[in-house]
Design a protein around this motif. Structure first.
Motif, PDB file in Angstrom:
ATOM      1  N   VAL A  79       0.840  -1.204   0.000  1.00 58.44           N
ATOM      2  CA  VAL A  79       0.000   0.000   0.000  1.00 58.44           C
ATOM      3  C   VAL A  79       0.871   1.248   0.000  1.00 58.44           C
ATOM      4  CG1 VAL A  79      -1.569   1.366   1.460  1.00 58.44           C
ATOM      5  CG2 VAL A  79      -2.050  -1.048   1.030  1.00 58.44           C
ATOM      6  N   ARG A  83       0.866   3.950  -2.862  1.00 61.51           N
ATOM      7  CA  ARG A  83       0.376   5.269  -2.483  1.00 61.51           C
ATOM      8  C   ARG A  83       1.387   6.355  -2.850  1.00 61.51           C
ATOM      9  NH1 ARG A  83      -0.519   4.977   3.403  1.00 61.51           N
ATOM     10  NH2 ARG A  83      -2.668   4.317   3.085  1.00 61.51           N
ATOM     11  N   ASP A 174      -0.753   4.979  13.380  1.00 67.34           N
ATOM     12  CA  ASP A 174      -0.251   4.157  12.271  1.00 67.34           C
ATOM     13  C   ASP A 174       0.865   4.836  11.490  1.00 67.34           C
ATOM     14  OD1 ASP A 174      -1.933   2.167  12.920  1.00 67.34           O
ATOM     15  OD2 ASP A 174      -3.346   2.446  11.259  1.00 67.34           O
ATOM     16  N   PRO A 176       2.491   6.368   8.294  1.00 63.97           N
ATOM     17  CA  PRO A 176       3.897   6.768   8.381  1.00 63.97           C
ATOM     18  C   PRO A 176       4.233   7.683   9.554  1.00 63.97           C
ATOM     19  CG  PRO A 176       2.781   8.112   6.759  1.00 63.97           C
ATOM     20  CD  PRO A 176       1.762   7.157   7.284  1.00 63.97           C
ATOM     21  N   HIS A 177       3.243   7.986  10.417  1.00 63.43           N
ATOM     22  CA  HIS A 177       3.565   8.795  11.586  1.00 63.43           C
ATOM     23  C   HIS A 177       4.248   7.884  12.605  1.00 63.43           C
ATOM     24  CE1 HIS A 177       1.283  11.988   9.804  1.00 63.43           C
ATOM     25  NE2 HIS A 177       0.339  11.094   9.530  1.00 63.43           N
TER      26      HIS A 177
ATOM     27  N   ARG B 221      -7.398   3.803   0.428  1.00 65.79           N
ATOM     28  CA  ARG B 221      -6.669   3.692   1.697  1.00 65.79           C
ATOM     29  C   ARG B 221      -5.959   5.008   1.999  1.00 65.79           C
ATOM     30  NH1 ARG B 221      -5.210  -1.641   3.122  1.00 65.79           N
ATOM     31  NH2 ARG B 221      -4.154  -0.641   4.866  1.00 65.79           N
ATOM     32  N   PRO B 222      -6.697   6.063   2.330  1.00 66.57           N
ATOM     33  CA  PRO B 222      -6.040   7.339   2.616  1.00 66.57           C
ATOM     34  C   PRO B 222      -5.194   7.238   3.886  1.00 66.57           C
ATOM     35  CG  PRO B 222      -8.354   7.436   3.200  1.00 66.57           C
ATOM     36  CD  PRO B 222      -8.143   6.103   2.552  1.00 66.57           C
ATOM     37  N   LEU B 223      -4.243   8.135   3.985  1.00 62.80           N
ATOM     38  CA  LEU B 223      -3.398   8.158   5.183  1.00 62.80           C
ATOM     39  C   LEU B 223      -4.242   8.448   6.416  1.00 62.80           C
ATOM     40  CD1 LEU B 223      -0.189  10.214   4.295  1.00 62.80           C
ATOM     41  CD2 LEU B 223      -0.346   7.803   4.872  1.00 62.80           C
ATOM     42  N   THR B 224      -3.919   7.772   7.508  1.00 60.92           N
ATOM     43  CA  THR B 224      -4.618   8.083   8.763  1.00 60.92           C
ATOM     44  C   THR B 224      -3.695   8.918   9.628  1.00 60.92           C
ATOM     45  OG1 THR B 224      -3.779   6.086   9.789  1.00 60.92           O
ATOM     46  CG2 THR B 224      -5.938   5.941   8.735  1.00 60.92           C
TER      47      THR B 224
END
Lengths: 572, 230
Positions: A79, A83, A174, A176-177, B221-224
């Motif tokens: 993903v 993305r 979650d 990438p943070h 699947r947007p970034l959360t």
């Protein structure tokens, strides 16, 4: 009653841990055997060594458990690659080769390597394994558990509630943070190797001025801390979504200045290096503030009086000390292998619990590795024509050498679990003189000048030398204590620039051989504390076997080596 | 002249043509010495004989020193060549172990080490001549220093090999076996090198074809951010 082997691997610092009838019997990092620092390879040697130590054969195992869900991880990687098209074009072939060619087959590989039917090979979520590795070996019946690392399958930060033998997931932040990836990016920017240089950043922080020259404002662009304890990275400054190696992008260099060239000597009288130290100090402050926010959230959700921490970020002993002081918990625990190696331990415990075994007893000692073969050490040392002799009281012999200002390599008992040398495979010396530290650095460690050495002190005497008491972390060196200024003459070699010491408190239960040595020192009228640093040369894993120890003695200028009841003294 | 020496002589102008190239080559030597050290440390742990363990430990100690010497000189040359700091030459010297002792057994391990040391001697002698002819005394001196150890290593491994083998013929068979094994390994490595290139091209093609998926993923699947499950 079950025999369960836990395995962590394929990122960095692979390990194996064996739980027998609910007790942690042996736990070994692969690097100790392969001699490759932070070896990520599938730890088959470590697994075999665990079985051999426990007197088990592969067919005696009830389960082999991996510390991660390979297909969940594959999903996150895929993903992320999709993305971030087209910036991931370099990463894509490598990531696919590594995931599809190797990592997703890990459960089958383990089944084959340990001769198990595939049905006996299980896996648990990465952060659940971390949380289990902390809570289930703590002394707490009820604890909030905070896991903070780079990233697991999807999560980089998770909160849990541990109650007895259960562990309940509460909430997560979650990828990438990620606090771990923030730290990794700044580690690379400071010119250190990621997954290895993080300790150096922590040591460097003491030399810097937090927030100097607008650094607080600049860091607000890198990470935003929210009132609910969560945080958010300014992703445009980072590259961990598209570059697995560097972790930061050109915008970060525009914000903080150019990255420091790796390997250049440090000079704090130069403005450039002082700036790098200021950045490290600001980063340390931000990490501590973020962890305090997470701890507040954990407290609010669980109401527990105790906190357990795990994940790579939990190896930040300065932050752990601040959490213990200001986090609002009565007690804080961090087990010695809080990083990825610890996942093996958590995985094994989780499966053992599912199989109906009781929760393990509290971890009292990190000496979970293998002992040395004394007869072999004697025979090989004789062949090497080293001046070896046997003594009746090795603790007193070591104490006499240290009192005479000798640098002693101390190889006694089973080697340690985790990255810290806790007396079983240590270099020990007098803690008083600063010159000792410089001598060790020059002759053996060749560390950057800003990195501190740690003391080991008899547990009942800790308050005499440090502002604080022994706590759940001090036996494992996962926290720091302030050195008492009125005892600075006894602590010259082990007090860091900021006045802190990563003190290890030593009891009979935690490190019996080191306890005997410190007791002998005190009996001889000396302070019952020593400088304790890991028994390894630069870039090497800590010594494990007798051959490693003798190889170390050949290469490095320690004055003496104690291997159980054997003493080798270098002629002066 | 052996094939090794002839090849080294032929490639000298290419390999050592600049400071940057020389730095890379010496960094490669440093990695090889480090890898050899790891294999020898493992051998010291696994051999049943304390005297051979001692010999392997002494040898490993030499290899560590050699790795440091090669690494130091490589970095000096990299500085002269102003090689980018991101270059591998600046990284800590780290190699993987092939676990040759486990894979080959002690007899063939000794044969392998002996063959490797003998080959290194041939190569280094050619390099020393080349450096001396061009007034590169520093590099010539580095190799001459290391050659002293390499001669000792070749001698002791040969003597241990013939001591450990049931007969002289068995020792010679082991030497032939590892030479064949090395040739086969080189063949496999060449194949892997080629396959990696083909794979990279194929995967880049897949990547281009998968581009529409990127849009789909961003939508599905947007970034959360912040807490999940709180």
């Amino acid at each position: 009653m079950a025999n369960v082997l836990g395995i962590s691997a394929h990122y960095h610092d692979a390990a194996a841990a064996l739980v027998v009838d609910g007790e942690v019997v042996v736990a070994i990092q692969q690097e100790r055997l392969s001699r490759i620092k932070n070896d990520p390879a599938l730890p088959l040697d470590a697994g075999d060594a665990c079985l051999a130590h426990a007197g088990l054969r592969a067919q005696d195992l009830d389960a082999v458990v991996f510390y991660e869900r390979p297909f969940d991880k594959l999903e996150r990687v895929m993903v992320n690659l999709m993305r971030n098209l087209p910036r991931t074009w370099r990463q894509f072939p490598r990531a696919m080769a590594s995931q599809l060619g190797d990592k997703i087959w890990v459960l089958d590989q383990l089944a084959e390597a340990f001769g198990q039917p595939r049905a006996k090979v299980h896996c648990f979520e990465h952060h659940r394994c971390h949380a289990a590795s902390a809570h289930f070996v703590s002394r707490f019946e009820d604890a909030a558990v905070l896991v903070v690392d780079g990233v697991g399958e999807h999560s980089s930060t998770t909160l849990w509630h541990g109650q007895g033998s259960t562990l309940r997931a509460l909430c997560s932040i979650d990828f990438p943070h990620s606090l771990g990836l923030l730290y990794a990016a700044l580690t690379a920017w400071l010119g250190f190797a990621v997954n290895e240089g993080e300790y150096k950043v922590m040591g460097l922080a003491a030399w810097g001025r937090p927030g100097h020259a607008g650094l607080h404002e600049r860091f607000e662009q890198l990470i935003r801390l929210d009132d609910d304890g969560s945080y958010e990275l300014g992703l445009e400054y980072f590259a961990h979504m598209s570059d697995a190696e560097l972790g930061f992008g050109p915008k970060l260099e525009a914000l903080l200045g150019p990255r420091r060239p790796p390997g250049r000597a440090w000079k704090f009288d130069e403005a450039k290096d002082q700036h790098y130290a200021d950045v490290a100090a600001t980063l340390q402050g931000v990490i501590e503030a973020a962890l305090l926010g997470l701890a507040r959230k954990a407290k609010a959700l669980t109401g527990s009086a105790n906190l357990c921490l795990a994940g790579g970020v939990a190896l930040n002993s300065l932050a752990n000390a601040r959490l213990a002081r200001e986090g609002g918990f009565e007690a804080v625990f961090v087990q010695p292998a809080a990083g990825d190696a610890g996942g093996a331990l958590g995985a094994a415990i989780l499966d053992a619990l599912e199989l109906g075994d009781p929760r393990p007893g509290p971890m009292m000692s990190a000496a979970l590795g293998l002992p040395v073969d004394v007869a072999r050490a004697w025979a090989v040392a004789r062949e090497l024509e080293l001046p070896i002799r046997r003594v009746d009281d090795p603790a007193s012999a070591a104490a006499q050498l240290i009192a005479a200002d000798k640098i002693v390599a101390h190889v006694r008992g089973r080697f340690e679990w985790g990255p810290r040398a806790l007396g079983q495979r240590s270099i020990l010396a007098r803690a008083a003189e600063r010159s000792t530290r410089e001598r060790i650095n020059r002759l053996i460690k060749q560390r950057e000048p800003f990195r501190p050495f740690a003391p080991a002190v008899l547990e009942p005497r800790v308050a005499a030398y440090f502002d604080g008491q022994a706590n759940d972390m001090t036996p494992f060196m996962t926290t720091v204590l302030p050195a008492r200024p009125d005892h600075s003459d006894a602590l010259g070699a082990v007090t860091h620039e900021d006045g802190s010491s990563r003190a290890q408190t030593v009891s009979v239960g935690s490190a019996p051989e080191l306890h005997a040595l410190l007791t002998a020192l005190e009996r001889g009228g000396h302070a019952p504390l020593v400088l304790n640093t890991s028994l390894n040369g630069p870039g090497e894993p800590i010594v494990a076997s007798s051959e490693d120890a003798l190889g170390f003695f050949l290469r490095h200028a320690v004055d003496a080596m104690i291997i159980e009841d054997l003493v080798i003294e270098r002629p002066s | 002249m052996s094939l090794t020496a002839a090849l080294a002589r032929l490639l000298n102008p290419l390999v050592w043509r600049s400071s940057a190239r020389s730095a890379l080559k010496l960094h490669g030597f440093a990695l090889a010495e480090h890898g050899s050290m790891l294999d020898l440390r493992l051998a010291a742990r696994l051999t049943p004989s304390p005297s051979r363990a001692a010999a392997y430990l002494r040898h490993a100690d030499d290899e560590t020193r050699h790795a440091q010497m090669f690494g130091k000189r490589a970095r000096q040359l990299a500085r002269e060549a102003a090689l980018a700091r991101s270059h591998a030459v600046w990284d800590p010297i780290r190699a993987d172990s092939e676990q040759l002792f486990v894979g080959l057994g002690e007899l063939d391990f000794l044969a392998f080490v002996h063959v490797g040391e003998a080959r290194a001697i041939e190569q280094f002698l050619v390099y020393v001549d080349y450096f001396e002819a061009r007034g590169r005394e520093r590099d010539a001196s580095l190799l001459r220093t290391i050659l002293v150890d390499e001669h000792r290593h070749a001698a002791y491994t040969r003597s241990l090999l013939f001591e450990l083998a049931a007969s002289e013929a068995e020792a010679r068979r082991a030497l032939r076996r590892v030479r064949r094994w090395e040739a086969w390994r080189s063949w496999l490595r060449a194949g892997r090198f080629l396959a990696e290139r083909v794979y990279m091209v194929a995967m880049l093609l897949v990547y281009v074809l998968a581009a529409p998926l990127g849009l789909l993923v961003r939508w599905a699947r947007p970034l959360t951010r912040g807490w999940r499950g709180s």
